[in-house]
Scaffold this active site. Sequence first.
Site, PDB file in Angstrom:
ATOM      1  N   GLU A  50      21.050  53.816  45.358  1.00 41.00           N
ATOM      2  CA  GLU A  50      22.468  53.749  45.733  1.00 41.00           C
ATOM      3  C   GLU A  50      22.803  52.483  46.502  1.00 41.00           C
ATOM      4  O   GLU A  50      23.862  51.894  46.307  1.00 41.00           O
ATOM      5  CB  GLU A  50      22.885  54.972  46.551  1.00 41.00           C
ATOM      6  N   ASP A  67      32.809  53.757  47.589  1.00 32.48           N
ATOM      7  CA  ASP A  67      31.575  54.360  48.096  1.00 32.48           C
ATOM      8  C   ASP A  67      31.054  53.515  49.251  1.00 32.48           C
ATOM      9  O   ASP A  67      31.017  52.292  49.159  1.00 32.48           O
ATOM     10  CB  ASP A  67      30.519  54.430  46.989  1.00 32.48           C
TER      11      ASP A  67
HETATM   12  C1  LIG Z   1      36.072  58.606  41.539  1.00 29.92           C
HETATM   13  O1  LIG Z   1      34.904  57.974  41.106  1.00 29.92           O
HETATM   14  C2  LIG Z   1      33.759  58.255  41.887  1.00 29.92           C
HETATM   15  C3  LIG Z   1      32.614  57.427  41.352  1.00 29.92           C
HETATM   16  O2  LIG Z   1      32.504  57.470  39.970  1.00 29.92           O
HETATM   17  C4  LIG Z   1      33.463  59.757  41.830  1.00 29.92           C
HETATM   18  O3  LIG Z   1      32.358  60.060  42.670  1.00 29.92           O
HETATM   19  C5  LIG Z   1      34.679  60.529  42.306  1.00 29.92           C
HETATM   20  O4  LIG Z   1      34.440  61.895  42.132  1.00 29.92           O
HETATM   21  C6  LIG Z   1      35.908  60.112  41.530  1.00 29.92           C
HETATM   22  N1  LIG Z   1      37.059  60.779  42.109  1.00 29.92           N
HETATM   23  C7  LIG Z   1      37.993  61.363  41.353  1.00 29.92           C
HETATM   24  C8  LIG Z   1      39.103  62.002  42.071  1.00 29.92           C
HETATM   25  O5  LIG Z   1      37.924  61.385  40.146  1.00 29.92           O
HETATM   26  C1  LIG Z   2      24.739  53.637  41.190  1.00 30.07           C
HETATM   27  O1  LIG Z   2      25.690  54.444  40.540  1.00 30.07           O
HETATM   28  C2  LIG Z   2      26.964  53.868  40.410  1.00 30.07           C
HETATM   29  C3  LIG Z   2      27.877  54.896  39.792  1.00 30.07           C
HETATM   30  O2  LIG Z   2      28.096  55.901  40.745  1.00 30.07           O
HETATM   31  C4  LIG Z   2      26.860  52.607  39.604  1.00 30.07           C
HETATM   32  O3  LIG Z   2      28.125  51.976  39.507  1.00 30.07           O
HETATM   33  C5  LIG Z   2      25.876  51.653  40.259  1.00 30.07           C
HETATM   34  O4  LIG Z   2      25.681  50.525  39.484  1.00 30.07           O
HETATM   35  C6  LIG Z   2      24.559  52.322  40.494  1.00 30.07           C
HETATM   36  N1  LIG Z   2      23.708  51.462  41.272  1.00 30.07           N
HETATM   37  C7  LIG Z   2      22.510  51.119  40.851  1.00 30.07           C
HETATM   38  C8  LIG Z   2      21.732  50.229  41.768  1.00 30.07           C
HETATM   39  O5  LIG Z   2      22.051  51.504  39.795  1.00 30.07           O
END
Ligand SMILES: *[C@@H]1O[C@H](CO)[C@@H](O)[C@H](O)[C@H]1NC(C)=O
Ligand SMILES: *[C@@H]1O[C@H](CO)[C@@H](O)[C@H](O)[C@H]1NC(C)=O
Length: 144
Positions: A50, A67
């Site tokens: 992450e 995030d």
């Molecule tokens: C928005 O995108 C993030 C990452 O993909 C996800 O964790 C989250 O649930 C999404 N939120 C909504 C409201 O769709």
């Molecule tokens: C981790 O997950 C997110 C989607 O939630 C993605 O955009 C991101 O590239 C990922 N990071 C790695 C290091 O793979």
Amino acid sequence: MKALLLLLLVAVASAKVFNRCEWARVLKRNGMDGYGGYSLANWVCLTQWESSYNTAATNSNRNGSTDYGIFQINSRYWCEDHKTPRSSNGCGIQCSELLTDNVSVAIRCAKRVIRDPNGITAWVNWSRHCANRDLSSYTAGCSL
Ligand SMILES: *[C@@H]1O[C@H](CO)[C@@H](O)[C@H](O)[C@H]1NC(C)=O
Ligand SMILES: *[C@@H]1O[C@H](CO)[C@@H](O)[C@H](O)[C@H]1NC(C)=O
Ligand SMILES: *[C@@H]1O[C@H](CO)[C@@H](O)[C@H](O)[C@H]1NC(C)=O
């Protein structure tokens, strides 16, 4: 005076990149070994993929949420960043608190996230990179 202010700011809110074993020890000290039924290696793996153990990591999602921090906690549900539409603040914190070297806030919030129905699968990169794998390398060589 300026230098003193700067020093204070740095002391209060500096970010940190942990090395793997140092972070594993912090997680363990904070009760994460076995938390939610997941071994310490799962938590080390999750945070490796992450954030690479970087408390300053931020990533914007296409849906307008962001995030934050070492666990990449999402502003739509868990913290307040004053810019995410229709957000709730499940952890009751400012998202900026997830970016400092005081990781106790982030760890407490991660414990809250995993109690949700989605559990650890809330972390896409855990499912992608950690689930059903041999994770022994994530804690190997660490004095725990
Ligand atoms: C928005 O995108 C993030 C990452 O993909 C996800 O964790 C989250 O649930 C999404 N939120 C909504 C409201 O769709
Ligand atoms: C981790 O997950 C997110 C989607 O939630 C993605 O955009 C991101 O590239 C990922 N990071 C790695 C290091 O793979
Ligand atoms: C870290 O943050 C928590 C919660 O805000 C606080 O109780 C604690 O004193 C802080 N620890 C340090 C070392 O600043």
